[in-house]
Design an enzyme around this catalytic site. Structure first.
Site, short mmCIF file in Angstrom:
data_model
loop_
_atom_site.label_atom_id
_atom_site.label_comp_id
_atom_site.label_asym_id
_atom_site.label_seq_id
_atom_site.Cartn_x
_atom_site.Cartn_y
_atom_site.Cartn_z
N VAL A 1 0.91 -1.03 0.04
CA VAL A 1 0.03 0.00 0.00
C VAL A 1 0.85 1.23 -0.10
O VAL A 1 1.86 1.49 0.73
CB VAL A 1 -1.03 0.06 1.29
N GLU A 2 0.60 1.98 -0.89
CA GLU A 2 1.37 3.37 -0.95
C GLU A 2 0.60 4.42 0.01
O GLU A 2 -0.44 4.81 -0.67
CB GLU A 2 1.53 3.97 -2.30
N VAL A 3 1.32 5.01 1.06
CA VAL A 3 0.81 5.92 1.77
C VAL A 3 1.31 7.40 1.42
O VAL A 3 2.65 7.60 1.48
CB VAL A 3 0.78 5.58 3.53
#
Lengths: 316, 316
Positions: A150-152
């Site tokens: 997941v890219e935050v």
């Protein structure tokens, strides 16, 4: 976000929303979900049903997979949410209006994460009046319950507290969140994919290699390594490993690589109608002959074996 | 090359030559090998010994792994070779001289394959007087006995017969050769790697993402998919699969991708001393903290499990 997360609101339940629902439910969370599309409720039922083997690795399928409510109007229910995962269409104006409502109707401190795959959140928070500091991007990869990344991506006004609470929450679900320090279009993985795809399209449309062999050049070669070691570690291992392996590799191969880069740049895929049509013809020649019936099933089953093998190591 | 291949000459036995030797021997072939470097013979012995688990999957280790002769002068023995795999240094002038000898001393019709990783063979066959039409590139990936890909790159004068005999030979060893129709610098996989690496170096040196998170953005995301489906099939699946999935995907995402590409191009890693030094510092910060002791072993063991899982499918 000092509270515990027990209930997640899923706003937008297409392919990505359904994968998030599967993940949250498998971890014992309650989900409240909505999507205006016709048949969305039934599609979610089918998706959860097909994910039964995945649920069974986490507990009792019937118990976990039924712990959701599909509602036609989620607005009055937003007050129950401890976390919001938004998966609406990737249109700036649409997201602006949606974010205003989510910001207005959720409790203070509740993080609102958007699954946007390339549009940074500063593009759609202008009208949020209450607290845009708890809005950020949480961009997953398909299928979200299987692919750990997941890219935050915070916007410049996102609070550090929201960022760290989000990282912790995703980690607690078994995901591997990464932190993108500054907003860039396409974030990280989609930019890396765009870079490799451009050269792939160029090589195929120029007739250097067939579409089938281009894919083999990845799946039978560097793609096998990229599942285990990323670009940096792969280079370092190529240079003999250790902290200095990367520098050695760059010093040894740098001049060759720069020459290849010049040639790549000279022949970049320019998206002209002519090139696009040649590319699509060549790709279709191959894809038309593939047996698609088992491809997704085989990919997901092999992916689960790969993830299981990786989880047994300390470093992968 | 109508003859059966029973004896392979390996000219140059560094990391790549040792991997080729392991592959050929594991398939029951006789190998005659040479390398002028000090300690090369002992290094090969150690390499074969470490590959014992690999040999044992193919037969009796002692019998297979001892079926080679390490010679100090291979020239008088070249007449025995049914196939030559050349792995000398990647220097044009060096290869010119070496190729002339190989061409002079091998039997007619015997294919001479160079492991060159980016230099096309037309750059070093000018002085071959007998039959340069049986010279081509057979570029493997490290380690050659484990990674299936070989790039077969003919020069404009390579005979079709040599190309097809080489493809068949590599296939018979369990490898997945691809055919590169025209010589381009870096061939296919190294160009694709250069494309992704340039953007990786740019993102790290700009401080958008840490070196560690950049690698995770691949190994926990698209890298997992690229081990199974290449860029074309991955796009097609993203567009819903089937022969039209690729076109649908390009039509839907094309405009976003082009915007990302423009931004990528604007911020390309330019190899300036300043950028290079920033990159190396940031990479070292991470690599210095890694436990390298088990990394290669864990990678190879996970790789073997991944390949075993793939081999059980029809499509991977």
């Amino acid at each position: 976000m000092p509270h515990e997360i027990r209930t997640v609101a899923i706003v937008g339940c297409g392919v990505i929303g359904m994968g998030w629902a599967t993940l949250f439910l498998s971890q014992g969370l309650k989900v409240i979900v909505t999507d205006p599309a016709k048949g969305a409720r039934e599609a979610l039922e089918r998706y959860l049903d097909q994910a039964r083997p995945f649920f069974e690795r986490h507990g009792d399928f019937e118990q976990l997979a039924s712990n959701y409510e599909f509602v036609s109007d989620i607005v009055p229910r937003l007050v129950e949410a401890d976390f919001v995962q938004e998966n609406g269409p990737e249109h700036q104006e649409f997201k602006k209006v949606l974010m205003t409502t989510l910001d207005e109707r959720t409790r203070p401190g509740v993080v609102i994460a958007s699954s946007s795959s390339g549009l940074p959140s500063s593009a759609f928070i202008q009208q949020c009046k209450r607290d845009p500091s708890r809005i950020l991007i949480g961009h997953p990869f398909n299928p979200p319950h299987l692919i750990p990344l997941v890219e935050v991506v915070p916007h410049p006004g996102t609070s550090e507290q929201s960022v760290s609470a989000t990282m912790r929450f995703y980690q607690s679900l078994g995901k591997r969140p990464i932190l993108v320090h500054h907003e860039v279009p396409g974030f990280i993985s989609n930019r890396l994919q765009a870079a490799i795809n451009n050269e792939a399209y160029s090589l195929i449309s120029r007739g250097i290699v067939s579409a089938e062999d281009l894919d083999l050049a990845v799946t039978q070669g560097p793609g096998l390594r990229w599942a285990l070691t990323g670009p940096v570690a792969t280079n370092a291992l190529g240079g003999g490993g250790g902290p200095d392996g990367f520098v050695r590799s760059i010093e040894r191969l740098g001049p060759s690589i720069r020459a290849w880069e010049d040639d790549i740049l000279e022949h970049r895929f320019d998206w002209s109608e002519e090139k696009l049509s040649t590319l699509q013809d060549k790709v279709k020649q191959w894809l038309g002959g593939i047996d698609w019936s088992n491809l997704v099933e085989e990919r997901d089953s092999t992916l689960m074996q790969l993830l299981a093998a990786k989880s047994k190591t300390a470093s992968m």
